[in-house]
Write a protein that holds these residues in place. Structure first.
Motif, PDB file in Angstrom:
ATOM      1  N   TRP A   1      25.245  19.253  81.132  1.00 26.96           N
ATOM      2  CA  TRP A   1      25.666  20.816  81.313  1.00 26.96           C
ATOM      3  C   TRP A   1      24.500  21.477  82.216  1.00 26.96           C
ATOM      4  O   TRP A   1      24.707  22.635  82.733  1.00 26.96           O
ATOM      5  CB  TRP A   1      25.901  21.593  80.032  1.00 26.96           C
ATOM      6  CG  TRP A   1      26.888  21.018  78.868  1.00 26.96           C
ATOM      7  CD1 TRP A   1      26.579  20.196  77.773  1.00 26.96           C
ATOM      8  CD2 TRP A   1      28.312  20.779  79.260  1.00 26.96           C
ATOM      9  NE1 TRP A   1      27.710  19.725  77.377  1.00 26.96           N
ATOM     10  CE2 TRP A   1      28.895  19.989  78.137  1.00 26.96           C
ATOM     11  CE3 TRP A   1      29.087  21.461  80.341  1.00 26.96           C
ATOM     12  CZ2 TRP A   1      30.156  20.054  78.171  1.00 26.96           C
ATOM     13  CZ3 TRP A   1      30.494  21.206  80.033  1.00 26.96           C
ATOM     14  CH2 TRP A   1      31.147  20.549  79.077  1.00 26.96           C
ATOM     15  N   PHE A   2      23.388  20.709  82.080  1.00 31.08           N
ATOM     16  CA  PHE A   2      22.255  21.316  83.099  1.00 31.08           C
ATOM     17  C   PHE A   2      21.999  20.427  84.317  1.00 31.08           C
ATOM     18  O   PHE A   2      21.033  20.643  84.640  1.00 31.08           O
ATOM     19  CB  PHE A   2      20.844  21.561  82.027  1.00 31.08           C
ATOM     20  CG  PHE A   2      21.355  22.260  80.674  1.00 31.08           C
ATOM     21  CD1 PHE A   2      20.801  23.528  80.583  1.00 31.08           C
ATOM     22  CD2 PHE A   2      21.561  21.468  79.551  1.00 31.08           C
ATOM     23  CE1 PHE A   2      21.343  24.204  79.691  1.00 31.08           C
ATOM     24  CE2 PHE A   2      21.759  22.154  78.469  1.00 31.08           C
ATOM     25  CZ  PHE A   2      21.595  23.961  78.380  1.00 31.08           C
ATOM     26  N   TRP A   3      23.033  19.841  84.462  1.00 27.89           N
ATOM     27  CA  TRP A   3      22.621  18.975  85.839  1.00 27.89           C
ATOM     28  C   TRP A   3      22.585  19.673  87.061  1.00 27.89           C
ATOM     29  O   TRP A   3      22.993  20.753  87.402  1.00 27.89           O
ATOM     30  CB  TRP A   3      23.975  17.915  86.087  1.00 27.89           C
ATOM     31  CG  TRP A   3      23.647  17.283  87.159  1.00 27.89           C
ATOM     32  CD1 TRP A   3      23.961  17.385  88.737  1.00 27.89           C
ATOM     33  CD2 TRP A   3      23.032  15.799  87.281  1.00 27.89           C
ATOM     34  NE1 TRP A   3      23.660  16.424  89.374  1.00 27.89           N
ATOM     35  CE2 TRP A   3      23.020  15.337  88.691  1.00 27.89           C
ATOM     36  CE3 TRP A   3      22.267  15.143  86.118  1.00 27.89           C
ATOM     37  CZ2 TRP A   3      22.496  13.957  88.822  1.00 27.89           C
ATOM     38  CZ3 TRP A   3      21.881  13.716  86.514  1.00 27.89           C
ATOM     39  CH2 TRP A   3      21.889  13.329  87.800  1.00 27.89           C
TER      40      TRP A   3
ATOM     41  N   ASN B   1      15.496  21.304  84.475  1.00 23.48           N
ATOM     42  CA  ASN B   1      15.812  21.721  82.862  1.00 23.48           C
ATOM     43  C   ASN B   1      15.375  20.423  82.150  1.00 23.48           C
ATOM     44  O   ASN B   1      15.449  19.138  82.554  1.00 23.48           O
ATOM     45  CB  ASN B   1      17.263  22.060  82.698  1.00 23.48           C
ATOM     46  CG  ASN B   1      17.506  22.361  81.288  1.00 23.48           C
ATOM     47  OD1 ASN B   1      17.756  21.288  80.640  1.00 23.48           O
ATOM     48  ND2 ASN B   1      17.691  23.503  80.958  1.00 23.48           N
ATOM     49  N   VAL B   2      14.694  20.737  80.883  1.00 22.91           N
ATOM     50  CA  VAL B   2      14.241  19.473  80.262  1.00 22.91           C
ATOM     51  C   VAL B   2      15.213  18.737  79.806  1.00 22.91           C
ATOM     52  O   VAL B   2      15.005  17.541  79.600  1.00 22.91           O
ATOM     53  CB  VAL B   2      13.518  20.121  79.035  1.00 22.91           C
ATOM     54  CG1 VAL B   2      13.083  19.093  77.881  1.00 22.91           C
ATOM     55  CG2 VAL B   2      12.241  20.990  79.385  1.00 22.91           C
ATOM     56  N   MET B   3      16.331  19.528  79.172  1.00 23.24           N
ATOM     57  CA  MET B   3      17.388  18.519  78.839  1.00 23.24           C
ATOM     58  C   MET B   3      17.919  17.623  79.939  1.00 23.24           C
ATOM     59  O   MET B   3      18.159  16.297  79.473  1.00 23.24           O
ATOM     60  CB  MET B   3      18.616  19.225  78.539  1.00 23.24           C
ATOM     61  CG  MET B   3      18.284  20.394  77.405  1.00 23.24           C
ATOM     62  SD  MET B   3      17.822  19.593  75.572  1.00 23.24           S
ATOM     63  CE  MET B   3      19.585  19.197  75.128  1.00 23.24           C
ATOM     64  N   MET B   4      18.113  17.911  81.057  1.00 21.54           N
ATOM     65  CA  MET B   4      18.517  16.914  82.061  1.00 21.54           C
ATOM     66  C   MET B   4      17.220  15.856  82.355  1.00 21.54           C
ATOM     67  O   MET B   4      17.826  14.646  82.554  1.00 21.54           O
ATOM     68  CB  MET B   4      18.849  17.734  83.441  1.00 21.54           C
ATOM     69  CG  MET B   4      19.295  16.727  84.573  1.00 21.54           C
ATOM     70  SD  MET B   4      19.304  17.573  86.271  1.00 21.54           S
ATOM     71  CE  MET B   4      17.615  17.184  86.827  1.00 21.54           C
ATOM     72  N   VAL B   5      16.218  16.103  82.397  1.00 19.03           N
ATOM     73  CA  VAL B   5      15.146  15.141  82.805  1.00 19.03           C
ATOM     74  C   VAL B   5      15.199  14.226  81.507  1.00 19.03           C
ATOM     75  O   VAL B   5      15.315  12.799  81.740  1.00 19.03           O
ATOM     76  CB  VAL B   5      13.782  15.881  82.746  1.00 19.03           C
ATOM     77  CG1 VAL B   5      12.589  14.869  82.804  1.00 19.03           C
ATOM     78  CG2 VAL B   5      13.620  16.848  83.922  1.00 19.03           C
ATOM     79  N   VAL B   6      15.150  14.694  80.319  1.00 23.21           N
ATOM     80  CA  VAL B   6      15.271  13.767  79.123  1.00 23.21           C
ATOM     81  C   VAL B   6      16.539  12.763  79.273  1.00 23.21           C
ATOM     82  O   VAL B   6      16.675  11.578  78.838  1.00 23.21           O
ATOM     83  CB  VAL B   6      14.929  14.483  77.973  1.00 23.21           C
ATOM     84  CG1 VAL B   6      14.931  13.329  76.583  1.00 23.21           C
ATOM     85  CG2 VAL B   6      13.695  15.177  77.868  1.00 23.21           C
TER      86      VAL B   6
ATOM     87  N   MET C   1      21.999  12.962  74.406  1.00 24.67           N
ATOM     88  CA  MET C   1      21.264  13.585  75.498  1.00 24.67           C
ATOM     89  C   MET C   1      22.120  13.670  76.685  1.00 24.67           C
ATOM     90  O   MET C   1      22.244  14.844  77.412  1.00 24.67           O
ATOM     91  CB  MET C   1      19.984  12.748  76.031  1.00 24.67           C
ATOM     92  CG  MET C   1      18.709  12.854  75.352  1.00 24.67           C
ATOM     93  SD  MET C   1      18.647  14.484  74.705  1.00 24.67           S
ATOM     94  CE  MET C   1      18.544  15.357  75.913  1.00 24.67           C
ATOM     95  N   THR C   2      23.364  12.901  76.743  1.00 22.08           N
ATOM     96  CA  THR C   2      24.462  12.800  77.607  1.00 22.08           C
ATOM     97  C   THR C   2      25.360  14.273  77.542  1.00 22.08           C
ATOM     98  O   THR C   2      25.461  15.082  78.292  1.00 22.08           O
ATOM     99  CB  THR C   2      25.219  11.460  77.853  1.00 22.08           C
ATOM    100  OG1 THR C   2      24.230  10.639  78.387  1.00 22.08           O
ATOM    101  CG2 THR C   2      26.320  11.846  78.976  1.00 22.08           C
ATOM    102  N   LEU C   3      25.527  14.252  75.955  1.00 21.78           N
ATOM    103  CA  LEU C   3      26.282  15.211  75.680  1.00 21.78           C
ATOM    104  C   LEU C   3      25.854  16.582  75.798  1.00 21.78           C
ATOM    105  O   LEU C   3      26.338  17.724  76.003  1.00 21.78           O
ATOM    106  CB  LEU C   3      26.731  14.994  74.258  1.00 21.78           C
ATOM    107  CG  LEU C   3      27.629  13.893  73.997  1.00 21.78           C
ATOM    108  CD1 LEU C   3      28.043  13.397  72.528  1.00 21.78           C
ATOM    109  CD2 LEU C   3      29.220  14.073  74.770  1.00 21.78           C
TER     110      LEU C   3
END
Length: 289
Positions: free
Chosen positions: A200-202, A35-40, A194-196
């Protein structure tokens, strides 16, 4: 006082663009698997640690770096850049490096176009003409054929617009805050946002991809250090045109690593966009002299 050395500054900018292009390639790979959000998010954890380490070594430490009279503005800046990175990485995975970076190269033109309404700066007819030519270049890139006016193309356009607004907010913040303060807020606010969003996509990473993630984090710190050092020793107006080399290096990564194809319309459109951007930079420097 640091002595000006434009030649060394140019070399540092070239190195910076190379490192950032490598980052783009790694981000494209990881975001296609996770997931993009996790990578960033993971990238920002390391970035925040780097920012805090740099701030702690300056006079006054972390407290001095965090001190600002405009916390809302700084928070908006940091959050905006974090989400812009997510949008750009998403564009890499959906549109590819070559076309995404070609479209993103228009952001200096967007900065010039928006500097009037946001900063109250005067934009003369020559720069407006260059902006118009640059947007013609964007239309050439997005001509009927591959992904014209598709959501994928609009993702890259959105990223360029977000980064242009971030750049203008950074200039606005510089009226009251130092570069060190803006840098501190960029890293820390981005990490919190980004943590918040990303926690959720870990999902677990494979061994090889964990190594690539580590390389992405380390090169991010290296790239930002090179950029800081570049602006410390050289005039911004001298080194800024060389920032376009990220398009060249990134395109090479897209072609030789990911097997992307440089379409003729993309090459012509990118050349028009870069030419228009270089003219706006040159014109801005003329007005400052």
């Amino acid at each position: 006082m640091t002595q000006t050395n434009n030649r060394a500054g140019i070399l540092l900018m070239v190195a910076t663009t190379f490192v950032f292009a490598m980052q783009d390639g790694i981000s494209r790979h990881l975001a296609s698997e996770y997931n993009v959000m996790m990578v960033v998010m993971i990238r920002y954890w390391f970035f925040a640690a780097f920012v805090m380490a740099v701030a702690s070594r300056k006079a006054g430490g972390l407290r001095a770096a965090a001190r600002t009279k405009q916390p809302i503005l700084q928070s908006v800046r940091g959050a905006l850049l974090a989400f812009e990175v997510c949008v750009m990485v998403l564009a890499f995975t959906l549109l590819g490096l070559v076309e995404s970076l070609a479209v993103f190269a228009a952001y200096p033109l967007l900065v010039a176009a928006l500097s009037g309404p946001i900063l109250g700066e005067q934009v003369g007819w020559r720069r407006w003409a260059a902006i118009a030519v640059g947007f013609i270049g964007i239309l050439v890139i997005l001509q009927p054929g591959y992904a014209v006016f598709s959501p994928y193309a609009l993702i890259a356009v959105t990223s360029a617009l977000m980064f242009a607004v971030y750049s203008l907010l950074t200039r606005y913040a510089a009226r009251l805050d130092s570069t060190a303060t803006s840098f501190f807020w960029t890293g820390t606010v981005g990490a919190v946002v980004m943590t918040l969003s990303g926690i959720w996509f870990w999902e677990p990473m494979s061994g090889p991809d964990s190594l690539w993630m580590a390389v992405l984090c380390v090169t991010g710190a290296i790239g930002h250090w090179l950029l800081i050092r570049c602006y410390e020793i050289a005039e911004a107006s001298v080194v800024q045109p060389f920032a376009y080399l990220q398009l060249v290096f990134g395109t090479a990564v897209g072609i030789f690593v990911f097997g992307e194809v440089l379409q003729l319309n993309v090459a012509i459109g990118a050349a028009i966009v870069v030419g228009a951007g270089l003219f706006t930079l040159w014109r801005a420097r003329q007005l400052e002299d």
